[in-house]
Design an enzyme around this catalytic site. Structure first.
Site, PDB file in Angstrom:
ATOM      1  N   LYS A  13       0.827  -1.218   0.000  1.00  0.00           N
ATOM      2  CA  LYS A  13       0.000   0.000   0.000  1.00  0.00           C
ATOM      3  C   LYS A  13       0.860   1.265   0.000  1.00  0.00           C
ATOM      4  O   LYS A  13       0.628   2.174  -0.764  1.00  0.00           O
ATOM      5  CB  LYS A  13      -0.824   0.092   1.297  1.00  0.00           C
ATOM      6  CG  LYS A  13      -1.971  -0.823   1.449  1.00  0.00           C
ATOM      7  CD  LYS A  13      -2.867  -0.364   2.608  1.00  0.00           C
ATOM      8  CE  LYS A  13      -2.198  -0.323   3.976  1.00  0.00           C
ATOM      9  NZ  LYS A  13      -1.922  -1.635   4.573  1.00  0.00           N
ATOM     10  N   ARG A  88      -9.465   2.535   8.913  1.00  0.00           N
ATOM     11  CA  ARG A  88      -9.132   1.164   9.265  1.00  0.00           C
ATOM     12  C   ARG A  88     -10.282   0.466   9.968  1.00  0.00           C
ATOM     13  O   ARG A  88     -10.167  -0.685  10.362  1.00  0.00           O
ATOM     14  CB  ARG A  88      -7.936   1.183  10.195  1.00  0.00           C
ATOM     15  CG  ARG A  88      -6.683   0.636   9.565  1.00  0.00           C
ATOM     16  CD  ARG A  88      -5.662   0.629  10.656  1.00  0.00           C
ATOM     17  NE  ARG A  88      -4.552  -0.216  10.431  1.00  0.00           N
ATOM     18  CZ  ARG A  88      -3.448   0.117   9.767  1.00  0.00           C
ATOM     19  NH1 ARG A  88      -3.357   1.260   9.153  1.00  0.00           N
ATOM     20  NH2 ARG A  88      -2.457  -0.711   9.710  1.00  0.00           N
ATOM     21  N   ARG A 127      10.315  -7.109   5.797  1.00  0.00           N
ATOM     22  CA  ARG A 127      10.227  -5.673   5.518  1.00  0.00           C
ATOM     23  C   ARG A 127      11.242  -4.907   6.358  1.00  0.00           C
ATOM     24  O   ARG A 127      11.379  -5.165   7.549  1.00  0.00           O
ATOM     25  CB  ARG A 127       8.803  -5.221   5.853  1.00  0.00           C
ATOM     26  CG  ARG A 127       8.599  -3.730   5.879  1.00  0.00           C
ATOM     27  CD  ARG A 127       7.145  -3.372   5.728  1.00  0.00           C
ATOM     28  NE  ARG A 127       6.313  -3.688   6.880  1.00  0.00           N
ATOM     29  CZ  ARG A 127       4.997  -3.445   6.925  1.00  0.00           C
ATOM     30  NH1 ARG A 127       4.384  -2.911   5.889  1.00  0.00           N
ATOM     31  NH2 ARG A 127       4.304  -3.749   7.995  1.00  0.00           N
ATOM     32  N   ARG A 162      10.777  -2.662  11.682  1.00  0.00           N
ATOM     33  CA  ARG A 162       9.824  -2.030  12.577  1.00  0.00           C
ATOM     34  C   ARG A 162       9.604  -2.902  13.800  1.00  0.00           C
ATOM     35  O   ARG A 162       9.560  -4.118  13.690  1.00  0.00           O
ATOM     36  CB  ARG A 162       8.486  -1.823  11.851  1.00  0.00           C
ATOM     37  CG  ARG A 162       8.446  -0.551  11.052  1.00  0.00           C
ATOM     38  CD  ARG A 162       7.259  -0.483  10.152  1.00  0.00           C
ATOM     39  NE  ARG A 162       6.006  -0.912  10.775  1.00  0.00           N
ATOM     40  CZ  ARG A 162       4.835  -0.888  10.159  1.00  0.00           C
ATOM     41  NH1 ARG A 162       4.759  -0.455   8.924  1.00  0.00           N
ATOM     42  NH2 ARG A 162       3.747  -1.304  10.772  1.00  0.00           N
ATOM     43  N   ARG A 173      -1.863 -10.018  16.076  1.00  0.00           N
ATOM     44  CA  ARG A 173      -2.905  -9.090  16.502  1.00  0.00           C
ATOM     45  C   ARG A 173      -3.315  -8.183  15.329  1.00  0.00           C
ATOM     46  O   ARG A 173      -4.488  -7.932  15.090  1.00  0.00           O
ATOM     47  CB  ARG A 173      -2.368  -8.260  17.678  1.00  0.00           C
ATOM     48  CG  ARG A 173      -3.331  -7.263  18.246  1.00  0.00           C
ATOM     49  CD  ARG A 173      -4.370  -7.924  19.135  1.00  0.00           C
ATOM     50  NE  ARG A 173      -5.401  -6.961  19.504  1.00  0.00           N
ATOM     51  CZ  ARG A 173      -6.698  -7.100  19.229  1.00  0.00           C
ATOM     52  NH1 ARG A 173      -7.138  -8.174  18.624  1.00  0.00           N
ATOM     53  NH2 ARG A 173      -7.555  -6.179  19.591  1.00  0.00           N
TER      54      ARG A 173
HETATM   55  P1  ADP Z   1       0.634  -1.924   8.913  1.00  0.00           P
HETATM   56  O1  ADP Z   1      -0.272  -1.730   7.731  1.00  0.00           O
HETATM   57  O2  ADP Z   1       1.773  -2.837   8.623  1.00  0.00           O
HETATM   58  O3  ADP Z   1      -0.075  -2.299  10.155  1.00  0.00           O
HETATM   59  P2  ADP Z   1       0.840   0.964   9.370  1.00  0.00           P
HETATM   60  O4  ADP Z   1       2.063   1.773   9.270  1.00  0.00           O
HETATM   61  O5  ADP Z   1      -0.283   1.275   8.472  1.00  0.00           O
HETATM   62  O6  ADP Z   1       1.347  -0.538   9.191  1.00  0.00           O
HETATM   63  O7  ADP Z   1       0.283   0.999  10.864  1.00  0.00           O
HETATM   64  C1  ADP Z   1       1.098   0.711  11.952  1.00  0.00           C
HETATM   65  C2  ADP Z   1       0.295   0.865  13.233  1.00  0.00           C
HETATM   66  O8  ADP Z   1      -0.123   2.230  13.382  1.00  0.00           O
HETATM   67  C3  ADP Z   1      -0.983   0.052  13.310  1.00  0.00           C
HETATM   68  O9  ADP Z   1      -0.759  -1.266  13.745  1.00  0.00           O
HETATM   69  C4  ADP Z   1      -1.779   0.871  14.323  1.00  0.00           C
HETATM   70  O10 ADP Z   1      -1.320   0.637  15.634  1.00  0.00           O
HETATM   71  C5  ADP Z   1      -1.409   2.304  13.962  1.00  0.00           C
HETATM   72  N1  ADP Z   1      -2.345   2.869  12.975  1.00  0.00           N
HETATM   73  C6  ADP Z   1      -2.076   3.200  11.682  1.00  0.00           C
HETATM   74  N2  ADP Z   1      -3.173   3.671  11.066  1.00  0.00           N
HETATM   75  C7  ADP Z   1      -4.176   3.636  11.980  1.00  0.00           C
HETATM   76  C8  ADP Z   1      -5.557   3.977  11.961  1.00  0.00           C
HETATM   77  N3  ADP Z   1      -6.150   4.447  10.849  1.00  0.00           N
HETATM   78  N4  ADP Z   1      -6.271   3.811  13.104  1.00  0.00           N
HETATM   79  C9  ADP Z   1      -5.702   3.342  14.223  1.00  0.00           C
HETATM   80  N5  ADP Z   1      -4.411   2.983  14.305  1.00  0.00           N
HETATM   81  C10 ADP Z   1      -3.639   3.128  13.208  1.00  0.00           C
END
Ligand code: ADP
Ligand code: ZN
Length: 223
Positions: A13, A88, A127, A162, A173
Protein backbone atom coordinates in the site's frame (compact mmCIF):
# COMPACT_ATOMS: atom_id res chain seq x y z
CA UNK A 1 -9.40 13.54 -5.80
CA UNK A 2 -9.37 11.52 -2.60
CA UNK A 3 -7.93 8.04 -3.00
CA UNK A 4 -7.97 5.38 -0.31
CA UNK A 5 -5.55 2.48 -0.29
CA UNK A 6 -6.93 -0.62 1.35
CA UNK A 7 -5.10 -3.89 1.85
CA UNK A 8 -3.50 -6.00 4.51
CA UNK A 9 -0.08 -5.43 6.00
CA UNK A 10 2.82 -5.77 3.63
CA UNK A 11 0.74 -5.72 0.44
CA UNK A 12 2.63 -2.67 -0.77
CA UNK A 13 0.00 0.00 0.00
CA UNK A 14 2.64 2.46 1.07
CA UNK A 15 4.86 1.79 -1.93
CA UNK A 16 1.98 2.19 -4.38
CA UNK A 17 0.69 5.28 -2.55
CA UNK A 18 4.17 6.82 -2.75
CA UNK A 19 4.36 6.32 -6.52
CA UNK A 20 0.89 7.79 -7.05
CA UNK A 21 1.84 10.72 -4.83
CA UNK A 22 4.99 11.43 -6.86
CA UNK A 23 3.06 11.38 -10.12
CA UNK A 24 0.08 13.45 -9.00
CA UNK A 25 1.79 15.76 -6.50
CA UNK A 26 -0.94 14.95 -4.00
CA UNK A 27 0.35 14.08 -0.53
CA UNK A 28 0.49 10.52 0.71
CA UNK A 29 -1.15 10.60 4.11
CA UNK A 30 0.03 7.55 5.99
CA UNK A 31 -1.30 7.40 9.53
CA UNK A 32 1.32 4.79 10.47
CA UNK A 33 4.12 7.07 9.23
CA UNK A 34 2.70 10.06 11.10
CA UNK A 35 2.56 8.00 14.29
CA UNK A 36 6.09 6.64 13.79
CA UNK A 37 7.47 10.14 13.18
CA UNK A 38 5.86 11.29 16.43
CA UNK A 39 7.26 8.28 18.25
CA UNK A 40 10.79 9.02 17.03
CA UNK A 41 10.39 12.67 18.03
CA UNK A 42 8.94 11.58 21.41
CA UNK A 43 5.97 13.92 21.13
CA UNK A 44 2.98 13.50 23.42
CA UNK A 45 1.01 12.01 20.51
CA UNK A 46 3.86 9.60 19.80
CA UNK A 47 4.16 8.43 23.39
CA UNK A 48 0.43 7.79 23.53
CA UNK A 49 0.23 6.08 20.12
CA UNK A 50 3.17 3.81 20.89
CA UNK A 51 1.26 2.21 23.77
CA UNK A 52 -1.11 0.74 21.18
CA UNK A 53 1.17 0.30 18.19
CA UNK A 54 3.82 -1.71 19.98
CA UNK A 55 1.17 -4.32 20.79
CA UNK A 56 -0.32 -4.28 17.30
CA UNK A 57 -3.55 -2.60 18.41
CA UNK A 58 -5.22 0.30 16.68
CA UNK A 59 -4.59 3.74 18.09
CA UNK A 60 -7.97 4.98 19.43
CA UNK A 61 -10.26 6.76 16.99
CA UNK A 62 -10.35 9.82 19.30
CA UNK A 63 -6.68 10.37 18.49
CA UNK A 64 -6.54 9.15 14.91
CA UNK A 65 -9.59 10.81 13.35
CA UNK A 66 -8.80 14.44 14.37
CA UNK A 67 -5.21 13.91 13.28
CA UNK A 68 -6.34 12.92 9.79
CA UNK A 69 -8.95 15.71 9.64
CA UNK A 70 -6.22 18.21 10.43
CA UNK A 71 -3.87 16.77 7.83
CA UNK A 72 -6.56 16.82 5.13
CA UNK A 73 -7.28 20.49 5.81
CA UNK A 74 -3.72 21.50 5.00
CA UNK A 75 -2.96 23.48 1.87
CA UNK A 76 -1.06 20.75 0.03
CA UNK A 77 -4.05 18.41 0.20
CA UNK A 78 -6.40 20.86 -1.52
CA UNK A 79 -6.34 19.14 -4.91
CA UNK A 80 -6.18 15.61 -3.65
CA UNK A 81 -4.64 13.14 -1.25
CA UNK A 82 -3.82 9.47 -1.05
CA UNK A 83 -4.84 7.97 2.26
CA UNK A 84 -2.64 5.06 3.24
CA UNK A 85 -3.66 3.22 6.39
CA UNK A 86 -6.83 5.21 7.04
CA UNK A 87 -9.70 4.42 7.45
CA UNK A 88 -9.13 1.16 9.27
CA UNK A 89 -12.59 0.54 10.68
CA UNK A 90 -16.19 1.48 9.86
CA UNK A 91 -16.30 4.31 12.39
CA UNK A 92 -13.28 5.96 10.78
CA UNK A 93 -14.83 5.53 7.34
CA UNK A 94 -18.08 7.16 8.45
CA UNK A 95 -16.24 10.04 10.08
CA UNK A 96 -14.11 10.47 7.00
CA UNK A 97 -17.25 10.81 4.89
CA UNK A 98 -18.45 13.57 7.23
CA UNK A 99 -15.12 15.37 7.27
CA UNK A 100 -14.90 15.32 3.48
CA UNK A 101 -18.50 16.39 3.08
CA UNK A 102 -17.82 19.47 5.19
CA UNK A 103 -14.99 20.27 2.82
CA UNK A 104 -17.18 19.75 -0.25
CA UNK A 105 -15.31 16.58 -1.10
CA UNK A 106 -15.86 12.84 -1.14
CA UNK A 107 -13.97 9.59 -1.45
CA UNK A 108 -13.40 9.18 -5.19
CA UNK A 109 -11.48 5.99 -5.55
CA UNK A 110 -10.80 3.06 -3.28
CA UNK A 111 -8.10 0.65 -4.30
CA UNK A 112 -7.99 -2.68 -2.57
CA UNK A 113 -4.67 -4.46 -2.83
CA UNK A 114 -4.91 -8.13 -2.14
CA UNK A 115 -2.10 -10.55 -1.48
CA UNK A 116 -2.29 -14.27 -0.83
CA UNK A 117 -2.53 -14.71 2.91
CA UNK A 118 0.45 -17.00 3.14
CA UNK A 119 2.62 -14.27 1.67
CA UNK A 120 1.56 -11.61 4.15
CA UNK A 121 3.41 -12.77 7.24
CA UNK A 122 6.53 -13.37 5.21
CA UNK A 123 6.31 -9.86 3.83
CA UNK A 124 6.11 -8.35 7.30
CA UNK A 125 9.08 -10.38 8.48
CA UNK A 126 11.24 -9.34 5.52
CA UNK A 127 10.23 -5.67 5.52
CA UNK A 128 12.82 -3.06 6.49
CA UNK A 129 12.34 0.70 6.57
CA UNK A 130 14.68 3.66 6.32
CA UNK A 131 15.38 5.09 9.77
CA UNK A 132 15.41 8.66 8.45
CA UNK A 133 11.93 9.93 9.37
CA UNK A 134 11.89 12.30 6.38
CA UNK A 135 12.58 9.42 3.96
CA UNK A 136 11.06 6.27 5.48
CA UNK A 137 11.38 4.30 2.22
CA UNK A 138 10.34 0.69 2.66
CA UNK A 139 12.30 -2.24 1.29
CA UNK A 140 11.82 -5.95 1.38
CA UNK A 141 14.97 -7.96 1.82
CA UNK A 142 13.62 -10.70 -0.45
CA UNK A 143 11.35 -8.97 -2.98
CA UNK A 144 13.04 -5.62 -3.48
CA UNK A 145 16.23 -5.38 -1.46
CA UNK A 146 18.31 -2.20 -1.20
CA UNK A 147 21.45 -2.04 -3.37
CA UNK A 148 23.67 -2.22 -0.29
CA UNK A 149 22.42 -4.39 2.55
CA UNK A 150 21.12 -2.37 5.49
CA UNK A 151 21.50 1.02 3.76
CA UNK A 152 18.78 3.18 2.16
CA UNK A 153 19.28 3.65 -1.62
CA UNK A 154 17.72 7.09 -1.50
CA UNK A 155 19.35 8.77 1.49
CA UNK A 156 22.07 6.46 2.83
CA UNK A 157 20.54 6.16 6.31
CA UNK A 158 20.53 2.75 8.02
CA UNK A 159 17.53 0.47 7.47
CA UNK A 160 15.79 -1.13 10.39
CA UNK A 161 12.97 -3.51 11.09
CA UNK A 162 9.82 -2.03 12.58
CA UNK A 163 9.20 -2.97 16.19
CA UNK A 164 5.72 -4.31 15.36
CA UNK A 165 7.10 -6.40 12.47
CA UNK A 166 9.59 -8.26 14.65
CA UNK A 167 7.13 -9.37 17.29
CA UNK A 168 4.92 -12.33 16.43
CA UNK A 169 2.21 -11.35 18.91
CA UNK A 170 1.92 -7.90 17.36
CA UNK A 171 1.88 -9.46 13.87
CA UNK A 172 -0.96 -11.81 14.76
CA UNK A 173 -2.91 -9.09 16.50
CA UNK A 174 -2.63 -6.81 13.45
CA UNK A 175 -3.79 -9.56 11.10
CA UNK A 176 -6.74 -10.29 13.36
CA UNK A 177 -7.73 -6.61 13.51
CA UNK A 178 -7.36 -6.40 9.76
CA UNK A 179 -9.74 -9.31 9.20
CA UNK A 180 -12.31 -8.15 11.75
CA UNK A 181 -12.27 -4.39 11.42
CA UNK A 182 -10.57 -3.30 8.23
CA UNK A 183 -11.55 -5.92 5.65
CA UNK A 184 -15.29 -5.02 6.04
CA UNK A 185 -14.44 -1.63 4.52
CA UNK A 186 -14.25 -3.24 1.09
CA UNK A 187 -17.95 -4.02 1.38
CA UNK A 188 -18.65 -0.58 2.89
CA UNK A 189 -17.20 1.17 -0.13
CA UNK A 190 -18.72 -1.26 -2.57
CA UNK A 191 -22.17 -0.62 -1.15
CA UNK A 192 -21.71 3.13 -1.38
CA UNK A 193 -21.70 2.67 -5.10
CA UNK A 194 -20.44 6.19 -5.64
CA UNK A 195 -16.97 4.99 -6.24
CA UNK A 196 -14.90 2.37 -7.85
CA UNK A 197 -13.36 -0.32 -5.76
CA UNK A 198 -10.60 -1.98 -7.64
CA UNK A 199 -9.17 -5.17 -6.39
CA UNK A 200 -5.63 -5.39 -7.58
CA UNK A 201 -3.80 -8.51 -6.70
CA UNK A 202 -0.22 -8.05 -5.75
CA UNK A 203 1.99 -11.07 -5.68
CA UNK A 204 5.63 -11.86 -5.97
CA UNK A 205 5.26 -11.69 -9.74
CA UNK A 206 3.62 -8.32 -9.81
CA UNK A 207 5.26 -5.54 -7.92
CA UNK A 208 4.24 -2.11 -6.71
CA UNK A 209 5.32 -0.21 -9.81
CA UNK A 210 2.95 -2.02 -12.18
CA UNK A 211 0.12 -1.70 -9.73
CA UNK A 212 0.72 2.03 -9.34
CA UNK A 213 0.64 2.53 -13.12
CA UNK A 214 -2.73 0.79 -13.33
CA UNK A 215 -4.09 3.05 -10.64
CA UNK A 216 -2.75 6.20 -12.25
CA UNK A 217 -4.72 5.25 -15.35
CA UNK A 218 -7.83 5.06 -13.17
CA UNK A 219 -7.03 8.42 -11.62
CA UNK A 220 -6.69 9.99 -15.07
CA UNK A 221 -10.04 8.53 -16.11
CA UNK A 222 -11.64 9.98 -12.99
CA UNK A 223 -10.43 13.55 -13.56
P1 ADP B 1 0.63 -1.92 8.91
O1 ADP B 1 -0.27 -1.73 7.73
O2 ADP B 1 1.77 -2.84 8.62
O3 ADP B 1 -0.08 -2.30 10.15
P2 ADP B 1 0.84 0.96 9.37
O4 ADP B 1 2.06 1.77 9.27
O5 ADP B 1 -0.28 1.27 8.47
O6 ADP B 1 1.35 -0.54 9.19
O7 ADP B 1 0.28 1.00 10.86
C1 ADP B 1 1.10 0.71 11.95
C2 ADP B 1 0.30 0.86 13.23
O8 ADP B 1 -0.12 2.23 13.38
C3 ADP B 1 -0.98 0.05 13.31
O9 ADP B 1 -0.76 -1.27 13.74
C4 ADP B 1 -1.78 0.87 14.32
O10 ADP B 1 -1.32 0.64 15.63
C5 ADP B 1 -1.41 2.30 13.96
N1 ADP B 1 -2.35 2.87 12.97
C6 ADP B 1 -2.08 3.20 11.68
N2 ADP B 1 -3.17 3.67 11.07
C7 ADP B 1 -4.18 3.64 11.98
C8 ADP B 1 -5.56 3.98 11.96
N3 ADP B 1 -6.15 4.45 10.85
N4 ADP B 1 -6.27 3.81 13.10
C9 ADP B 1 -5.70 3.34 14.22
N5 ADP B 1 -4.41 2.98 14.31
C10 ADP B 1 -3.64 3.13 13.21
ZN1 ZN C 1 16.11 6.80 3.26
Amino acid sequence: MIIIMLGAQGTGKGTVAGIISEQTNWPQISTGDIFRKNISEKTELGIEANKYMSKGNLVPDEITIPMVADRLSQEDAKQGAILDGFPRNIKQAQKLDEILKDMGKQVDLVVNLSTPREEIIDRMLTRVVCSNPDCKTTYNTKLHPPKVEGVCDKCGAPLKQREDDSNSEAINRRLEIYENQTAPLVEYYKEKGVLRTETVSVSINRMGKDVAQDIIQLVKKGE
